[in-house]
Design an enzyme around this catalytic site. Structure first.
Site, PDB file in Angstrom:
ATOM      1  N   ASP A  21       1.069  -1.285  -0.169  1.00  0.00           N
ATOM      2  CA  ASP A  21      -0.205   0.479   0.383  1.00  0.00           C
ATOM      3  C   ASP A  21       0.451   1.305  -0.130  1.00  0.00           C
ATOM      4  O   ASP A  21       1.893   1.129  -0.098  1.00  0.00           O
ATOM      5  CB  ASP A  21      -0.996   0.160   1.020  1.00  0.00           C
ATOM      6  CG  ASP A  21      -2.055   0.158   0.968  1.00  0.00           C
ATOM      7  OD1 ASP A  21      -2.594   1.552  -0.236  1.00  0.00           O
ATOM      8  OD2 ASP A  21      -3.400   0.065   1.125  1.00  0.00           O
TER       9      ASP A  21
ATOM     10  N   ASP B 137     -10.135   3.530  -3.591  1.00  0.00           N
ATOM     11  CA  ASP B 137     -10.674   2.045  -3.767  1.00  0.00           C
ATOM     12  C   ASP B 137     -11.423   1.882  -3.489  1.00  0.00           C
ATOM     13  O   ASP B 137     -12.863   2.850  -3.779  1.00  0.00           O
ATOM     14  CB  ASP B 137     -10.664   2.616  -1.514  1.00  0.00           C
ATOM     15  CG  ASP B 137      -9.556   2.039  -1.099  1.00  0.00           C
ATOM     16  OD1 ASP B 137      -8.612   1.459  -2.120  1.00  0.00           O
ATOM     17  OD2 ASP B 137      -8.923   2.022  -0.156  1.00  0.00           O
TER      18      ASP B 137
HETATM   19  C1  GLA Z   1      -5.902   1.349   1.579  1.00  0.00           C
HETATM   20  C2  GLA Z   1      -6.186  -0.027   0.261  1.00  0.00           C
HETATM   21  C3  GLA Z   1      -7.209  -0.847   0.161  1.00  0.00           C
HETATM   22  C4  GLA Z   1      -6.694  -1.459   1.869  1.00  0.00           C
HETATM   23  C5  GLA Z   1      -6.805  -1.141   2.697  1.00  0.00           C
HETATM   24  C6  GLA Z   1      -6.473  -1.151   4.334  1.00  0.00           C
HETATM   25  O1  GLA Z   1      -7.419   2.065   1.731  1.00  0.00           O
HETATM   26  O2  GLA Z   1      -6.491   0.767  -0.807  1.00  0.00           O
HETATM   27  O3  GLA Z   1      -7.581  -1.861  -0.358  1.00  0.00           O
HETATM   28  O4  GLA Z   1      -5.718  -2.594   1.478  1.00  0.00           O
HETATM   29  O5  GLA Z   1      -5.904   0.457   2.706  1.00  0.00           O
HETATM   30  O6  GLA Z   1      -6.015  -0.101   5.582  1.00  0.00           O
END
Ligand code: GLA
Length: 375
Positions: A126, A183
């Site tokens: 990430d 996301d």
């Molecule tokens: C980010 C990523 C998500 C998930 C969250 C976890 O937002 O894009 O897919 O992995 O972190 O905290």
């Protein structure tokens, strides 16, 4: 390692977020087997954020939360491997993970070694809490190299959400897939937004570094971490079909311990999976819009001269879609047509008078697998 096909599996985040445990992972893994999802190709079981303790140990290593993972991660890996599955884990290029757990900034080599020693096969990486002074591409290159020299084949899943012009440099980092968007949430607006963000970046996907449109929300029906309002079954069908035609990794995000038949049917549609897993690995392209940019027509050239053609209706009314067979590579004068089958319905389809067409309801799609045939 090279990923020749978009990785497929199940990830904890969309439904469970911090509510994860060894029991959840292993019971979901068993479901992958008993429901036939593994046989359909879903092989990675990925533990996303929130698996660790808030502090590293005395030697600087990441520590699994013993409440959640009482036997540690190697045990989970061994159990998954014994089921013929692969084990994915999560870290972050910044100082903390997005949920505030320790991450791998400046600890890339130590953490890659730790993951390798646990038998990890996949690392989602990430982008939260990145120091402004640190260069994102350099951090991904570092972890790419750390994984490649860890002594274990670990698929590297970059997750920098398409920011900082990720598409320009991610292929240089050793990443096998890259998150191209913010996301996903379990709403049609979110699915639509992600699809529309693909129009300009389709040339940056495919074998080598697949363009990851994020985990699937198919079957969530508004339940769980990114649940929100949920989608209709037609909207889930469109969502899954777009991910397949556009060669995105397919990571299920719903609770597969309670898989309903409709969801299972979507996730295992044989025509779509044959497109998603096409061994030729060609990149998809956008051939035209019907009227507005809410109505994309995507195409992908497949093994053996087959074509996948997808009419995606992101608008709120029914639409008559068409694309010229000439533009698809089959001029009228050739005496050939395109003939094949529509995903989900199994209906036979063919071009006529030099045109391939279909009426598509609002928030629905028609995806066809076609072959050049004699008129
Ligand atoms: C980010 C990523 C998500 C998930 C969250 C976890 O937002 O894009 O897919 O992995 O972190 O905290």
């Amino acid at each position: 390692m090279i990923a020749y096909l978009p990785p497929m599996g199940w990830n904890t985040w969309n439904t469970f977020a911090q509510d994860i445990s060894e029991e959840l992972i292993l019971s979901s893994a068993e479901k992958l087997l008993s429901t036939g999802l593994k046989a359909a190709g879903y092989e990675y079981v990925v533990v996303d954020d929130c698996w660790a303790l808030r502090e590293r140990d005395g030697r600087g290593r990441l520590v699994p939360d013993p409440q959640k993972f009482p036997h540690g991660m190697k045990y989970v890996a061994d159990r998954l491997h014994a089921m013929g599955l692969k084990f994915g884990m999560y870290s972050c290029a910044g100082a903390m993970t997005c949920a505030g757990y320790p991450a791998s900034f400046n600890r890339e080599y130590l953490d890659a070694r730790t993951f390798a020693s646990w038998g990890v096969d996949f690392l989602k990486y990430d982008y939260c809490f990145k120091p402004a002074s640190a260069d994102g591409k350099n951090l991904y290159r570092r972890m790419g190299l750390a994984l490649a020299s860890s002594g274990r084949k670990i698929l590297f899943s970059g997750c920098s959400w398409g920011v900082d012009a990720t598409h320009e440099w991610i292929g240089s980092t050793g990443a096998n897939m890259w998150r191209s968007t913010p996301d996903i949430f379990d709403t049609f607006d979110s699915v639509k937004d992600i699809i529309k963000r693909q129009y300009d970046i389709l040339p940056y996907g495919g074998v080598g570094c697949f363009n990851d449109m994020d985990m699937l929300v198919v079957g969530m029906h508004g339940k769980g971490n990114v649940g929100l309002s949920g989608c209709t079954d037609d909207e889930y069908r469109l969502h899954f079909a777009a991910w397949c035609v556009l060669a995105s990794p397919l990571m299920i995000g719903c609770d597969i311990r309670n898989l309903d038949e409709t969801t299972k049917g979507i996730l295992t549609d044989p025509t779509l999976l044959s497109i998603a897993k096409d061994p030729r690995g060609n990149r998809p392209y956008l051939i035209r819009f019907a009227d507005s940019d809410d109505l994309p027509v995507f195409v992908r050239a497949l093994e053996g001269g087959d074509l996948a053609v997808g009419f995606f209706n992101l608008s709120d009314g029914a639409v008559n879609f068409w694309v010229s067979a000439d533009d698809l590579g089959v001029p009228e004068i050739s005496g050939k047509i395109l003939a094949g089958v529509e995903a989900y319905t199994g209906q036979k389809v063919r071009s006529a008078n030099g045109v391939l067409s279909a009426r598509v309801e609002a928030h629905a799609c028609s995806v066809m697998r076609l072959r050049v045939a004699q008129r």
